[in-house]
Design a protein around this motif. Structure first.
Motif, PDB file in Angstrom:
ATOM      1  N   MET A 187      39.014  63.780  35.334  1.00 33.54           N
ATOM      2  CA  MET A 187      38.649  62.381  35.031  1.00 33.54           C
ATOM      3  C   MET A 187      39.759  61.560  34.950  1.00 33.54           C
ATOM      4  SD  MET A 187      35.997  61.950  31.732  1.00 33.54           S
ATOM      5  CE  MET A 187      36.336  63.445  30.780  1.00 33.54           C
ATOM      6  N   ILE A 188      39.364  60.434  35.540  1.00 34.61           N
ATOM      7  CA  ILE A 188      40.499  59.357  35.849  1.00 34.61           C
ATOM      8  C   ILE A 188      40.208  58.026  35.210  1.00 34.61           C
ATOM      9  CG2 ILE A 188      41.996  58.133  37.667  1.00 34.61           C
ATOM     10  CD1 ILE A 188      41.381  60.323  39.420  1.00 34.61           C
ATOM     11  N   ASN A 189      41.023  57.413  34.515  1.00 29.78           N
ATOM     12  CA  ASN A 189      40.475  56.088  33.996  1.00 29.78           C
ATOM     13  C   ASN A 189      41.587  55.248  34.015  1.00 29.78           C
ATOM     14  OD1 ASN A 189      39.170  54.190  32.600  1.00 29.78           O
ATOM     15  ND2 ASN A 189      38.928  55.120  30.656  1.00 29.78           N
ATOM     16  N   PHE A 190      41.485  54.264  34.801  1.00 29.79           N
ATOM     17  CA  PHE A 190      42.393  53.044  34.919  1.00 29.79           C
ATOM     18  C   PHE A 190      41.777  51.871  34.339  1.00 29.79           C
ATOM     19  CE2 PHE A 190      42.927  55.868  38.509  1.00 29.79           C
ATOM     20  CZ  PHE A 190      44.534  56.237  38.411  1.00 29.79           C
ATOM     21  N   GLY A 191      42.719  51.032  33.629  1.00 27.05           N
ATOM     22  CA  GLY A 191      42.147  49.840  33.013  1.00 27.05           C
ATOM     23  C   GLY A 191      43.149  48.697  33.446  1.00 27.05           C
ATOM     24  N   PHE A 192      43.500  48.942  34.782  1.00 27.44           N
ATOM     25  CA  PHE A 192      44.473  47.663  34.985  1.00 27.44           C
ATOM     26  C   PHE A 192      43.709  46.409  35.128  1.00 27.44           C
ATOM     27  CE2 PHE A 192      47.591  50.489  35.972  1.00 27.44           C
ATOM     28  CZ  PHE A 192      47.090  51.591  36.980  1.00 27.44           C
ATOM     29  N   LYS A 193      44.407  45.224  35.131  1.00 29.47           N
ATOM     30  CA  LYS A 193      43.932  43.988  35.066  1.00 29.47           C
ATOM     31  C   LYS A 193      42.870  43.856  36.480  1.00 29.47           C
ATOM     32  CE  LYS A 193      43.195  39.915  33.585  1.00 29.47           C
ATOM     33  NZ  LYS A 193      42.117  39.419  32.630  1.00 29.47           N
ATOM     34  N   LYS A 194      43.669  44.169  37.277  1.00 26.83           N
ATOM     35  CA  LYS A 194      42.721  43.948  38.733  1.00 26.83           C
ATOM     36  C   LYS A 194      43.048  45.355  39.456  1.00 26.83           C
ATOM     37  CE  LYS A 194      40.684  40.747  40.512  1.00 26.83           C
ATOM     38  NZ  LYS A 194      39.040  40.459  39.998  1.00 26.83           N
ATOM     39  N   VAL A 195      42.124  46.071  39.880  1.00 19.66           N
ATOM     40  CA  VAL A 195      42.255  47.184  40.270  1.00 19.66           C
ATOM     41  C   VAL A 195      41.819  46.949  41.684  1.00 19.66           C
ATOM     42  CG1 VAL A 195      41.352  49.623  40.659  1.00 19.66           C
ATOM     43  CG2 VAL A 195      41.783  48.787  38.404  1.00 19.66           C
ATOM     44  N   ALA A 196      42.363  47.504  42.723  1.00 17.65           N
ATOM     45  CA  ALA A 196      42.208  47.391  44.478  1.00 17.65           C
ATOM     46  C   ALA A 196      42.353  48.849  44.913  1.00 17.65           C
ATOM     47  CB  ALA A 196      43.047  46.517  44.975  1.00 17.65           C
ATOM     48  N   LEU A 197      40.903  49.421  45.547  1.00 14.59           N
ATOM     49  CA  LEU A 197      41.071  50.485  46.245  1.00 14.59           C
ATOM     50  C   LEU A 197      40.374  50.602  47.483  1.00 14.59           C
ATOM     51  CD1 LEU A 197      40.963  53.842  45.303  1.00 14.59           C
ATOM     52  CD2 LEU A 197      38.762  53.587  44.798  1.00 14.59           C
ATOM     53  N   VAL A 198      41.144  51.382  48.359  1.00  9.07           N
ATOM     54  CA  VAL A 198      40.619  51.166  49.911  1.00  9.07           C
ATOM     55  C   VAL A 198      40.014  52.592  50.047  1.00  9.07           C
ATOM     56  CG1 VAL A 198      41.378  50.818  52.132  1.00  9.07           C
ATOM     57  CG2 VAL A 198      42.169  49.292  50.274  1.00  9.07           C
ATOM     58  N   LEU A 199      38.791  52.605  50.711  1.00  5.50           N
ATOM     59  CA  LEU A 199      38.481  54.101  51.005  1.00  5.50           C
ATOM     60  C   LEU A 199      38.192  54.141  52.672  1.00  5.50           C
ATOM     61  CD1 LEU A 199      35.170  54.214  48.426  1.00  5.50           C
ATOM     62  CD2 LEU A 199      37.632  55.369  48.216  1.00  5.50           C
ATOM     63  N   ALA A 200      38.635  55.125  53.266  1.00  4.83           N
ATOM     64  CA  ALA A 200      38.721  55.278  54.641  1.00  4.83           C
ATOM     65  C   ALA A 200      37.311  56.122  54.834  1.00  4.83           C
ATOM     66  CB  ALA A 200      39.733  56.059  55.168  1.00  4.83           C
ATOM     67  N   GLN A 258      31.269  63.535  40.605  1.00  4.70           N
ATOM     68  CA  GLN A 258      31.548  62.922  41.765  1.00  4.70           C
ATOM     69  C   GLN A 258      31.241  61.384  41.734  1.00  4.70           C
ATOM     70  OE1 GLN A 258      29.492  66.049  44.073  1.00  4.70           O
ATOM     71  NE2 GLN A 258      31.577  66.653  44.936  1.00  4.70           N
ATOM     72  N   ILE A 259      31.621  60.742  40.996  1.00  2.45           N
ATOM     73  CA  ILE A 259      31.322  59.402  40.813  1.00  2.45           C
ATOM     74  C   ILE A 259      32.454  58.511  40.709  1.00  2.45           C
ATOM     75  CG2 ILE A 259      28.941  59.643  40.179  1.00  2.45           C
ATOM     76  CD1 ILE A 259      30.109  58.651  37.086  1.00  2.45           C
ATOM     77  N   SER A 260      32.500  57.394  40.856  1.00  2.06           N
ATOM     78  CA  SER A 260      33.687  56.358  40.705  1.00  2.06           C
ATOM     79  C   SER A 260      32.700  55.023  40.204  1.00  2.06           C
ATOM     80  CB  SER A 260      34.367  55.635  42.306  1.00  2.06           C
ATOM     81  OG  SER A 260      35.192  57.041  42.377  1.00  2.06           O
ATOM     82  N   GLU A 261      33.410  54.325  39.159  1.00  2.96           N
ATOM     83  CA  GLU A 261      32.771  53.371  38.664  1.00  2.96           C
ATOM     84  C   GLU A 261      33.682  52.233  38.672  1.00  2.96           C
ATOM     85  OE1 GLU A 261      31.591  53.346  34.515  1.00  2.96           O
ATOM     86  OE2 GLU A 261      29.788  54.893  34.886  1.00  2.96           O
ATOM     87  N   PHE A 262      33.197  50.716  39.003  1.00  4.96           N
ATOM     88  CA  PHE A 262      34.029  49.858  39.204  1.00  4.96           C
ATOM     89  C   PHE A 262      33.473  48.849  38.083  1.00  4.96           C
ATOM     90  CE2 PHE A 262      34.841  52.235  43.047  1.00  4.96           C
ATOM     91  CZ  PHE A 262      36.159  52.071  43.089  1.00  4.96           C
ATOM     92  N   LYS A 263      34.205  48.006  37.237  1.00  4.37           N
ATOM     93  CA  LYS A 263      33.723  47.192  36.222  1.00  4.37           C
ATOM     94  C   LYS A 263      34.431  45.825  36.301  1.00  4.37           C
ATOM     95  CE  LYS A 263      32.067  50.654  32.839  1.00  4.37           C
ATOM     96  NZ  LYS A 263      32.229  51.194  31.392  1.00  4.37           N
ATOM     97  N   GLY A 264      33.697  44.808  36.074  1.00 11.49           N
ATOM     98  CA  GLY A 264      34.168  43.545  35.957  1.00 11.49           C
ATOM     99  C   GLY A 264      34.608  42.942  37.260  1.00 11.49           C
ATOM    100  N   ASN A 312      28.895  43.002  38.560  1.00 13.67           N
ATOM    101  CA  ASN A 312      29.829  43.359  37.243  1.00 13.67           C
ATOM    102  C   ASN A 312      30.061  44.674  37.299  1.00 13.67           C
ATOM    103  OD1 ASN A 312      29.513  40.575  36.610  1.00 13.67           O
ATOM    104  ND2 ASN A 312      27.511  40.839  35.270  1.00 13.67           N
ATOM    105  N   LEU A 313      28.973  45.525  37.910  1.00  7.88           N
ATOM    106  CA  LEU A 313      29.265  46.988  37.733  1.00  7.88           C
ATOM    107  C   LEU A 313      28.762  47.686  39.052  1.00  7.88           C
ATOM    108  CD1 LEU A 313      29.806  49.883  36.236  1.00  7.88           C
ATOM    109  CD2 LEU A 313      27.275  49.660  35.546  1.00  7.88           C
ATOM    110  N   VAL A 314      29.669  48.446  39.710  1.00  6.56           N
ATOM    111  CA  VAL A 314      29.288  49.297  40.618  1.00  6.56           C
ATOM    112  C   VAL A 314      29.516  50.719  40.549  1.00  6.56           C
ATOM    113  CG1 VAL A 314      29.520  49.516  43.393  1.00  6.56           C
ATOM    114  CG2 VAL A 314      29.577  47.211  42.450  1.00  6.56           C
ATOM    115  N   VAL A 315      28.657  51.500  40.618  1.00  6.33           N
ATOM    116  CA  VAL A 315      28.848  53.018  40.844  1.00  6.33           C
ATOM    117  C   VAL A 315      28.701  53.643  42.109  1.00  6.33           C
ATOM    118  CG1 VAL A 315      28.266  55.343  39.692  1.00  6.33           C
ATOM    119  CG2 VAL A 315      28.017  53.157  38.468  1.00  6.33           C
ATOM    120  N   ILE A 316      29.527  54.390  42.543  1.00  8.99           N
ATOM    121  CA  ILE A 316      29.652  55.237  43.810  1.00  8.99           C
ATOM    122  C   ILE A 316      29.346  56.586  43.699  1.00  8.99           C
ATOM    123  CG2 ILE A 316      30.595  55.461  46.212  1.00  8.99           C
ATOM    124  CD1 ILE A 316      32.299  52.845  45.745  1.00  8.99           C
TER     125      ILE A 316
END
Length: 158
Positions: free
Chosen positions: A1-14, A39-45, A59-63
């Motif tokens: 499990m990975i949990n990042f609570g940064f103010k703004k998270v940027a992730l690039v998927l190839a 095998q999920i990633s959640e993006f909030k806010g 507001n929420l995206v689950v991949i």
């Protein structure tokens, strides 16, 4: 499990493993959470996803991913909106929930669905709207309270 609570998270998927979808996907959000086991990633806010010219905001995206870390499905909720380009046409859409499945190129809008073809100004409203990008087919279902609504312009020929 990975949990990042940064103010703004940027992730690039190839997505180079998917030959038809070999474009880069860029996701920004206020929060990011991943569960390797599920095998999920959640993006909030303030989620914003860009792939080529296509965009998705919510507001929420689950991949959901397969074992090779290729995206199987994107599920967006909370003020979910998108702009996609399908067969040389531009579409804006919104709904309570937006689901995109990359392999079959299938878009599904669930709840308060709206789809607008920009070039022709065609508008479709329904509780469930499904667009199959591969086949170019559209399916719209109404809810129990409201009928399907289709609005388009007709040119008068005189």
């Amino acid at each position: 499990m990975i949990n990042f609570g940064f103010k703004k998270v940027a992730l690039v998927l190839a997505l180079s493993a998917l030959p038809l979808l070999a474009e880069q996907v860029e996701i920004t959000a206020d929060e990011f959470y991943a569960d390797e086991g599920k095998q999920i990633s959640e993006f909030k806010g303030n989620v914003n996803i860009k792939k080529g010219k296509d965009t998705l905001t919510a507001n929420l995206v689950v991949i959901y991913f397969d074992k090779k870390r290729n995206p199987l499905k994107y599920v967006a909720s909370g003020n979910a909106k998108f702009r996609v380009f399908i067969k040389n046409k531009t579409y804006d859409g919104s709904g309570s929930e937006l689901v995109y499945e990359p392999a079959p190129n299938l878009y599904t809008i669930n709840g308060n669905g709206f789809l607008h073809e920009i070039e022709t100004d065609k508008k479709v409203y329904g509780e469930k709207i499904t667009v199959n990008q591969n086949s170019g087919t559209y399916n719209v279902n109404s809810g129990k309270k409201e009928p399907v609504k289709f609005i388009f312009q007709v040119e008068d020929k005189k």
